[in-house]
Design an enzyme around this catalytic site. Structure first.
Site, PDB file in Angstrom:
ATOM      1  N   ILE A  35       0.843  -1.206   0.000  1.00  0.00           N
ATOM      2  CA  ILE A  35       0.000   0.000   0.000  1.00  0.00           C
ATOM      3  C   ILE A  35       0.877   1.255   0.000  1.00  0.00           C
ATOM      4  O   ILE A  35       0.627   2.206  -0.753  1.00  0.00           O
ATOM      5  CB  ILE A  35      -0.945   0.006   1.234  1.00  0.00           C
ATOM      6  CG1 ILE A  35      -1.971  -1.135   1.134  1.00  0.00           C
ATOM      7  CG2 ILE A  35      -1.651   1.360   1.375  1.00  0.00           C
ATOM      8  CD1 ILE A  35      -2.845  -1.319   2.371  1.00  0.00           C
ATOM      9  N   LYS A  95      -4.284  -4.969  14.989  1.00  0.00           N
ATOM     10  CA  LYS A  95      -4.745  -3.718  14.385  1.00  0.00           C
ATOM     11  C   LYS A  95      -5.663  -2.972  15.358  1.00  0.00           C
ATOM     12  O   LYS A  95      -5.611  -1.740  15.463  1.00  0.00           O
ATOM     13  CB  LYS A  95      -5.470  -3.993  13.065  1.00  0.00           C
ATOM     14  CG  LYS A  95      -4.596  -4.623  12.001  1.00  0.00           C
ATOM     15  CD  LYS A  95      -3.310  -3.853  11.733  1.00  0.00           C
ATOM     16  CE  LYS A  95      -3.522  -2.538  11.012  1.00  0.00           C
ATOM     17  NZ  LYS A  95      -2.243  -1.847  10.731  1.00  0.00           N
TER      18      LYS A  95
HETATM   19  P1  NDP Z   1       2.951  -5.094   3.448  1.00  0.00           P
HETATM   20  O1  NDP Z   1       3.355  -6.336   4.187  1.00  0.00           O
HETATM   21  O2  NDP Z   1       3.284  -4.995   2.024  1.00  0.00           O
HETATM   22  O3  NDP Z   1       3.507  -3.807   4.209  1.00  0.00           O
HETATM   23  C1  NDP Z   1       3.817  -3.802   5.569  1.00  0.00           C
HETATM   24  C2  NDP Z   1       4.927  -2.811   5.814  1.00  0.00           C
HETATM   25  O4  NDP Z   1       5.270  -2.800   7.219  1.00  0.00           O
HETATM   26  C3  NDP Z   1       6.205  -3.191   5.077  1.00  0.00           C
HETATM   27  O5  NDP Z   1       6.898  -2.031   4.696  1.00  0.00           O
HETATM   28  C4  NDP Z   1       6.989  -3.941   6.141  1.00  0.00           C
HETATM   29  O6  NDP Z   1       8.372  -3.982   5.878  1.00  0.00           O
HETATM   30  C5  NDP Z   1       6.663  -3.101   7.355  1.00  0.00           C
HETATM   31  N1  NDP Z   1       6.871  -3.848   8.618  1.00  0.00           N
HETATM   32  C6  NDP Z   1       6.210  -4.943   9.040  1.00  0.00           C
HETATM   33  N2  NDP Z   1       6.700  -5.351  10.223  1.00  0.00           N
HETATM   34  C7  NDP Z   1       7.700  -4.495  10.549  1.00  0.00           C
HETATM   35  C8  NDP Z   1       8.605  -4.402  11.643  1.00  0.00           C
HETATM   36  N3  NDP Z   1       8.566  -5.266  12.670  1.00  0.00           N
HETATM   37  N4  NDP Z   1       9.514  -3.398  11.641  1.00  0.00           N
HETATM   38  C9  NDP Z   1       9.566  -2.512  10.607  1.00  0.00           C
HETATM   39  N5  NDP Z   1       8.733  -2.547   9.554  1.00  0.00           N
HETATM   40  C10 NDP Z   1       7.815  -3.530   9.523  1.00  0.00           C
HETATM   41  O7  NDP Z   1       1.373  -5.012   3.669  1.00  0.00           O
HETATM   42  P2  NDP Z   1       0.303  -3.917   3.204  1.00  0.00           P
HETATM   43  O8  NDP Z   1       0.894  -2.889   2.345  1.00  0.00           O
HETATM   44  O9  NDP Z   1      -0.856  -4.683   2.745  1.00  0.00           O
HETATM   45  O10 NDP Z   1      -0.068  -3.288   4.623  1.00  0.00           O
HETATM   46  C11 NDP Z   1       0.254  -1.948   4.978  1.00  0.00           C
HETATM   47  C12 NDP Z   1      -0.620  -1.536   6.139  1.00  0.00           C
HETATM   48  O11 NDP Z   1      -1.986  -1.619   5.744  1.00  0.00           O
HETATM   49  C13 NDP Z   1      -0.495  -2.423   7.384  1.00  0.00           C
HETATM   50  O12 NDP Z   1      -0.602  -1.585   8.516  1.00  0.00           O
HETATM   51  C14 NDP Z   1      -1.716  -3.333   7.281  1.00  0.00           C
HETATM   52  O13 NDP Z   1      -2.118  -3.800   8.548  1.00  0.00           O
HETATM   53  C15 NDP Z   1      -2.730  -2.360   6.685  1.00  0.00           C
HETATM   54  N6  NDP Z   1      -3.860  -2.982   6.025  1.00  0.00           N
HETATM   55  C16 NDP Z   1      -3.685  -3.771   4.904  1.00  0.00           C
HETATM   56  C17 NDP Z   1      -4.782  -4.328   4.268  1.00  0.00           C
HETATM   57  C18 NDP Z   1      -4.640  -5.188   3.048  1.00  0.00           C
HETATM   58  O14 NDP Z   1      -5.604  -5.866   2.682  1.00  0.00           O
HETATM   59  N7  NDP Z   1      -3.485  -5.183   2.366  1.00  0.00           N
HETATM   60  C19 NDP Z   1      -6.158  -4.133   4.786  1.00  0.00           C
HETATM   61  C20 NDP Z   1      -6.218  -3.261   5.936  1.00  0.00           C
HETATM   62  C21 NDP Z   1      -5.119  -2.718   6.520  1.00  0.00           C
HETATM   63  P3  NDP Z   1       8.979  -5.072   4.842  1.00  0.00           P
HETATM   64  O15 NDP Z   1       8.557  -4.598   3.465  1.00  0.00           O
HETATM   65  O16 NDP Z   1      10.420  -5.001   5.043  1.00  0.00           O
HETATM   66  O17 NDP Z   1       8.362  -6.384   5.215  1.00  0.00           O
END
Ligand code: NDP
Length: 343
Positions: free
Chosen positions: A12, A169
């Site tokens: 996202i 969440k």
């Molecule tokens: P992604 O897994 O692609 O993105 C998650 C991001 O968070 C990545 O940049 C990841 O880094 C980073 N991250 C995760 N854990 C850590 C950590 N421990 N320390 C540092 N960075 C971390 O998923 P989405 O883009 O789908 O999700 C983005 C947000 O949207 C999240 O908050 C998710 O809960 C929320 N969301 C997503 C939905 C969906 O359907 N996709 C629906 C509703 C909410 P890295 O790339 O290195 O893994």
């Protein structure tokens, strides 16, 4: 003045960064490693308006201190998207609950410490998971609105990976609203939460289409690669939204006055797995016979098992039309098939 985007490498967030750069903002993104930061900089063509900081683990309180302190004179808006999104763990606290909650508390504490009088707006990427209880996701008898909350307890959230993600969440979003209540006099920023349902749509960059996609797009990817005998579970249902709409909403969330203090539920209606299969069979002759067949019966009952969502308030605040189901599914699939030379 810059926009600080945590987790800029995410599915996202990449769309958000793209939209921000296209609208002329300077962006400071965070990534977990230098390698990931360098890759994103390259993907955005070394755009001088994009810079990156390394925040290796948001579970560590203080993880954002250095990055926020370094840019404290420059950051006007903060979009906190980073949070683990997967169901694949049995260490529920360590892998999901704690990073989500500490990441949210941590970034707000860093703003308070270093940029309390500079940051004007904070947008938290929450989720519909903080609105709905897991057991109600496929309960078509209920209708949820921006006022509803997932009521799971910390212990209850440790039942399995799905409960833990949903709980992560809910607890993280609550932590943000609680932080603001407790620190109203010590920070300047206004808070908005964005609560998307299942997010589909293309990866921003084709090169990021891998055998396994991010958790929500994997839902579609799995069906593109399902064999004809795969049984489609009609009880699996949810609501959908396109990633480009989610990105647009994040920008409006800090640009509009009406979003202050609001939770914006992003949903354009229900879907079930069979609905995805029907779209695949209709649009991709090359998949016919290789995936489960269409079931026209379900066309009339699209996502009949998904819980109801009434997000009229969010839609009216945002004021733009969300993309349709078939469009978001096809744009996801086109990119997958292109990568596999099947398009
Ligand atoms: P992604 O897994 O692609 O993105 C998650 C991001 O968070 C990545 O940049 C990841 O880094 C980073 N991250 C995760 N854990 C850590 C950590 N421990 N320390 C540092 N960075 C971390 O998923 P989405 O883009 O789908 O999700 C983005 C947000 O949207 C999240 O908050 C998710 O809960 C929320 N969301 C997503 C939905 C969906 O359907 N996709 C629906 C509703 C909410 P890295 O790339 O290195 O893994």
């Amino acid at each position: 003045m810059s926009v600080f985007v945590s987790g800029a490498t995410g599915f996202i967030a990449q769309h958000i960064v793209n939209d921000l750069l296209n609208q002329g903002y300077k962006v400071i993104g965070t990534a977990r490693s230098q390698e990931k930061a360098d890759k994103l900089i390259r993907q955005f063509g070394n755009n001088p308006n994009l810079s990156m900081e390394i925040v290796s683990d948001i579970a560590q309180l203080g993880a954002f201190d250095k990055a926020i302190e370094k840019h404290s004179n420059d950051i006007k808006y903060v979009l906190h998207t980073a949070s683990p999104f997967h169901f694949d763990t049995i260490e529920y606290e360590k892998d999901l609950l704690i990073p989500a909650v500490n990441g949210t508390k941590g970034i707000l504490e860093s703003i308070k410490k270093y940029a309390a009088d500079k940051v004007e707006r904070v947008v938290i990427t929450s989720s519909f998971a903080s609105v709905v209880n897991v057991e109600d996701q496929a309960n078509s008898k209920i209708v949820l609105t921006e006022k509803d909350w997932n009521t799971v307890s910390w212990e209850g959230a440790q039942k399995d990976g799905i409960y833990a993600y949903y709980g992560s969440k809910a607890f993280a979003e609550r932590a943000a609203w609680d932080f603001l209540k407790e620190n109203r006099d010590s920070v300047k920023f206004k808070l908005t939460a964005v609560n998307p349902v299942y997010v589909f749509g293309p990866q921003l960059f084709d090169e990021d289409v891998k055998a396994q996609l991010n958790t929500s797009c994997e839902f579609i990817n799995e069906l593109v690669h399902a064999d004809p005998e795969t049984k489609i579970d009609a009880s699996v249902a949810g609501n959908f939204i396109d990633v480009r709409d989610v990105s647009k909403a994040h920008l409006l969330a800090f640009q509009k006055q009406e979003t202050v203090g609001e939770r914006l539920i992003l949903s354009n209606g229900p879907f079930g797995k069979q609905d995805i299969i029907n779209v695949l069979n209709k649009n991709y002759p090359q998949l016919k016979g290789k995936i489960p067949p269409s079931n026209p019966d379900t066309d009339a009952k699209i996502g009949k098992n998904a819980c109801g969502v009434n997000n009229e308030k969010s839609k009216s605040i945002l004021g733009f039309k969300f993309m349709a189901f078939e469009e978001t599914v096809c744009d996801t699939v086109n990119q997958i098939l292109k990568k596999e030379n099947k398009f």
